[in-house]
Design a protein around this motif. Structure first.
Motif, PDB file in Angstrom:
ATOM      1  N   TRP A 211       0.841  -1.197   0.000  1.00 11.46           N
ATOM      2  CA  TRP A 211       0.000   0.000   0.000  1.00 11.46           C
ATOM      3  C   TRP A 211       0.878   1.249   0.000  1.00 11.46           C
ATOM      4  N   PRO A 212       0.737   2.108  -1.010  1.00 15.16           N
ATOM      5  CA  PRO A 212       1.597   3.297  -1.087  1.00 15.16           C
ATOM      6  C   PRO A 212       1.322   4.281   0.038  1.00 15.16           C
ATOM      7  N   PRO A 213       2.340   4.995   0.480  1.00 16.01           N
ATOM      8  CA  PRO A 213       2.112   6.080   1.439  1.00 16.01           C
ATOM      9  C   PRO A 213       1.370   7.235   0.776  1.00 16.01           C
ATOM     10  N   ALA A 214       0.852   8.124   1.585  1.00 14.44           N
ATOM     11  CA  ALA A 214       0.021   9.215   1.067  1.00 14.44           C
ATOM     12  C   ALA A 214       0.752  10.050   0.018  1.00 14.44           C
ATOM     13  N   GLY A 215       2.041  10.268   0.217  1.00 13.74           N
ATOM     14  CA  GLY A 215       2.795  11.105  -0.706  1.00 13.74           C
ATOM     15  C   GLY A 215       3.047  10.486  -2.062  1.00 13.74           C
ATOM     16  N   ALA A 216       2.755   9.187  -2.209  1.00 13.49           N
ATOM     17  CA  ALA A 216       3.032   8.511  -3.479  1.00 13.49           C
ATOM     18  C   ALA A 216       1.849   8.545  -4.434  1.00 13.49           C
ATOM     19  N   TRP A 217       0.654   8.873  -3.946  1.00 14.53           N
ATOM     20  CA  TRP A 217      -0.533   8.725  -4.794  1.00 14.53           C
ATOM     21  C   TRP A 217      -0.565   9.712  -5.962  1.00 14.53           C
ATOM     22  N   ALA A 218      -0.214  10.946  -5.734  1.00 11.97           N
ATOM     23  CA  ALA A 218      -0.240  11.930  -6.824  1.00 11.97           C
ATOM     24  C   ALA A 218       0.736  11.558  -7.942  1.00 11.97           C
ATOM     25  N   PRO A 219       2.002  11.215  -7.619  1.00 14.72           N
ATOM     26  CA  PRO A 219       2.898  10.777  -8.699  1.00 14.72           C
ATOM     27  C   PRO A 219       2.421   9.501  -9.396  1.00 14.72           C
ATOM     28  N   LEU A 220       1.827   8.563  -8.645  1.00 22.05           N
ATOM     29  CA  LEU A 220       1.329   7.333  -9.261  1.00 22.05           C
ATOM     30  C   LEU A 220       0.182   7.626 -10.229  1.00 22.05           C
ATOM     31  N   LEU A 221      -0.722   8.511  -9.833  1.00 24.01           N
ATOM     32  CA  LEU A 221      -1.823   8.883 -10.721  1.00 24.01           C
ATOM     33  C   LEU A 221      -1.290   9.568 -11.979  1.00 24.01           C
ATOM     34  N   TYR A 222      -0.285  10.396 -11.813  1.00 23.77           N
ATOM     35  CA  TYR A 222       0.325  11.058 -12.970  1.00 23.77           C
ATOM     36  C   TYR A 222       0.933  10.027 -13.914  1.00 23.77           C
ATOM     37  N   LEU A 223       1.691   9.064 -13.367  1.00 26.62           N
ATOM     38  CA  LEU A 223       2.326   8.055 -14.206  1.00 26.62           C
ATOM     39  C   LEU A 223       1.290   7.187 -14.910  1.00 26.62           C
ATOM     40  N   GLY A 224       0.251   6.774 -14.173  1.00 27.62           N
ATOM     41  CA  GLY A 224      -0.725   5.862 -14.747  1.00 27.62           C
ATOM     42  C   GLY A 224      -1.657   6.519 -15.737  1.00 27.62           C
ATOM     43  N   VAL A 225      -2.244   7.661 -15.351  1.00 27.72           N
ATOM     44  CA  VAL A 225      -3.260   8.300 -16.180  1.00 27.72           C
ATOM     45  C   VAL A 225      -2.629   9.147 -17.285  1.00 27.72           C
ATOM     46  N   ILE A 226      -1.682   9.999 -16.923  1.00 25.58           N
ATOM     47  CA  ILE A 226      -1.126  10.954 -17.880  1.00 25.58           C
ATOM     48  C   ILE A 226       0.003  10.341 -18.703  1.00 25.58           C
ATOM     49  N   ALA A 227       1.006   9.761 -18.013  1.00 25.87           N
ATOM     50  CA  ALA A 227       2.222   9.331 -18.701  1.00 25.87           C
ATOM     51  C   ALA A 227       2.100   7.960 -19.349  1.00 25.87           C
ATOM     52  N   THR A 228       1.012   7.233 -19.108  1.00 26.89           N
ATOM     53  CA  THR A 228       0.831   5.938 -19.759  1.00 26.89           C
ATOM     54  C   THR A 228      -0.441   5.919 -20.603  1.00 26.89           C
ATOM     55  N   ALA A 229      -1.609   6.107 -19.973  1.00 22.55           N
ATOM     56  CA  ALA A 229      -2.871   6.022 -20.715  1.00 22.55           C
ATOM     57  C   ALA A 229      -3.057   7.210 -21.666  1.00 22.55           C
ATOM     58  N   ALA A 230      -2.894   8.437 -21.166  1.00 22.60           N
ATOM     59  CA  ALA A 230      -3.136   9.619 -21.995  1.00 22.60           C
ATOM     60  C   ALA A 230      -2.120   9.740 -23.126  1.00 22.60           C
ATOM     61  N   THR A 231      -0.859   9.418 -22.853  1.00 25.45           N
ATOM     62  CA  THR A 231       0.144   9.508 -23.917  1.00 25.45           C
ATOM     63  C   THR A 231      -0.143   8.509 -25.031  1.00 25.45           C
ATOM     64  N   THR A 232      -0.675   7.341 -24.669  1.00 26.30           N
ATOM     65  CA  THR A 232      -1.043   6.366 -25.697  1.00 26.30           C
ATOM     66  C   THR A 232      -2.113   6.940 -26.622  1.00 26.30           C
ATOM     67  N   LEU A 233      -3.120   7.601 -26.034  1.00 30.45           N
ATOM     68  CA  LEU A 233      -4.188   8.201 -26.828  1.00 30.45           C
ATOM     69  C   LEU A 233      -3.660   9.352 -27.685  1.00 30.45           C
ATOM     70  N   MET A 234      -2.846  10.230 -27.096  1.00 27.12           N
ATOM     71  CA  MET A 234      -2.310  11.362 -27.851  1.00 27.12           C
ATOM     72  C   MET A 234      -1.409  10.900 -28.982  1.00 27.12           C
ATOM     73  N   GLN A 235      -0.661   9.839 -28.738  1.00 25.72           N
ATOM     74  CA  GLN A 235       0.196   9.315 -29.788  1.00 25.72           C
ATOM     75  C   GLN A 235      -0.631   8.710 -30.912  1.00 25.72           C
ATOM     76  N   THR A 236      -1.742   8.098 -30.550  1.00 22.61           N
ATOM     77  CA  THR A 236      -2.650   7.549 -31.553  1.00 22.61           C
ATOM     78  C   THR A 236      -3.116   8.635 -32.508  1.00 22.61           C
ATOM     79  N   VAL A 237      -3.536   9.770 -31.941  1.00 25.30           N
ATOM     80  CA  VAL A 237      -4.034  10.879 -32.751  1.00 25.30           C
ATOM     81  C   VAL A 237      -2.892  11.530 -33.527  1.00 25.30           C
ATOM     82  N   GLY A 238      -1.763  11.751 -32.855  1.00 26.72           N
ATOM     83  CA  GLY A 238      -0.652  12.454 -33.474  1.00 26.72           C
ATOM     84  C   GLY A 238      -0.074  11.727 -34.670  1.00 26.72           C
ATOM     85  N   GLN A 239       0.072  10.401 -34.568  1.00 29.08           N
ATOM     86  CA  GLN A 239       0.711   9.665 -35.648  1.00 29.08           C
ATOM     87  C   GLN A 239      -0.226   9.357 -36.806  1.00 29.08           C
TER      88      GLN A 239
END
Length: 309
Positions: A211-239
């Protein structure tokens, strides 16, 4: 703004987001063991990608023109194989960032693009692209300068080099499998595969730190939602409007953006030797893409599967 210009802007944004992940992962590595970090990152990415899958409702069957009339089960089998390559890549990269700097890890990881033609030459007896003969010594010299600046070769540098090799293996394997399946479900299955393998690894290696400590949740959400899921979608559109050759040039900037974010977020600096070494690695990456036909099929290491059309 033209459609092509919008595509370029999107891919530059994607490259910047990828570059930011090195500093974020290095910071998170102080709070979470590598398998737990990866497990939560990809679980979050899986949840974020599910709505997109439901909206588009692509067929979960092989493409009708896929050679060999691949059966439904091959989607999960191929996804599991690629998931294994990805967990090896993310595992070695996350472990590397425990002891090496974020900017050095980024330049080491960028070598995966240079290593792909070498891998294909050895495993499939393909012709070595002409410019790769110039790219390889440039890459080696660049890595030497990067390591020299740090004073000594640390364990994290070896892990980062292993990461480049595993990502190259992922790229080569994906080239062989990507045509068999609809892109979006294939991407999701790969992400789910990494999630399952990472949780299995975490349960064995760090059962008391899941279980992550409280300070880890914001970076984890950024990595999961923005840097993995969202980048996949943006790359789909861009290419859709930027060809693979142009996209590969944009992606070569990732180590540069990683260095910038490493300075802004965690204060890492690069000296003259390191800057020169990084420039040589980027030059080698660009050269490796200028000659040979593999650039149209190569995914980027940071995304589960790129060129999702």
């Amino acid at each position: 703004m033209s459609a092509q210009a919008r595509g370029v802007v999107l891919l530059v944004l994607v490259t910047c987001l990828w570059g930011s992940t090195f500093a974020v992962v290095k910071t998170l590595g102080e709070l979470l063991p590598p398998p737990v970090l990866i497990a939560w990152r990809f679980l979050i990415a899986s949840v974020a990608l599910l709505p997109l899958l439901l909206i588009r409702r692509p067929a979960w069957t092989p493409r009708p023109d896929a050679p060999g009339a691949w059966q439904r089960g091959s989607l999960w089998r191929d996804g599991a194989v690629l998931g294994a390559w990805l967990i090896a890549g993310y595992g070695t990269q996350t472990t590397a960032l425990l002891t090496t700097t974020a900017n050095r890890a980024a330049f080491f990881t960028a070598l995966s693009v240079v290593l792909v033609p070498v891998w294909l030459m050895v495993s499939q007896r393909r012709r070595m692209p002409t410019l790769l003969w110039a790219a390889l010594p440039l890459a080696v010299l660049g890595l030497g300068l990067l390591s020299w600046e740090g004073g000594t070769l640390v364990a994290g540098d070896i892990w980062a080099l292993a990461c480049a090799f595993t990502y190259a293996g992922f790229i080569v394997t994906l080239e062989r499998m990507a045509h068999r399946h609809a892109a979006l479900p294939f991407t999701l299955v790969q992400v789910l595969g990494v999630t399952a393998l990472a949780w299995a690894w975490a349960l064995v290696a760090a059962p008391g730190s899941l279980w992550p400590p409280a300070g880890a949740w914001a970076p984890l959400l950024y990595l999961g939602v923005i840097a993995t899921a969202a980048t996949t979608l943006m790359q789909t559109v861009g290419q859709r409007t930027v060809n693979a050759a142009g996209a590969s040039l944009i992606y070569a900037l990732e180590p540069v953006t990683a260095t910038l974010f490493s300075f802004l977020l965690i204060g890492e600096q690069v000296g003259l030797r390191g800057a020169l070494g990084g420039l040589l690695v980027v030059a080698a990456t660009v050269l490796s893409q200028r000659d040979g036909g593999n650039q149209s099929s190569e995914p980027h290491a940071e995304a589960p599967a790129v060129q999702v059309q």
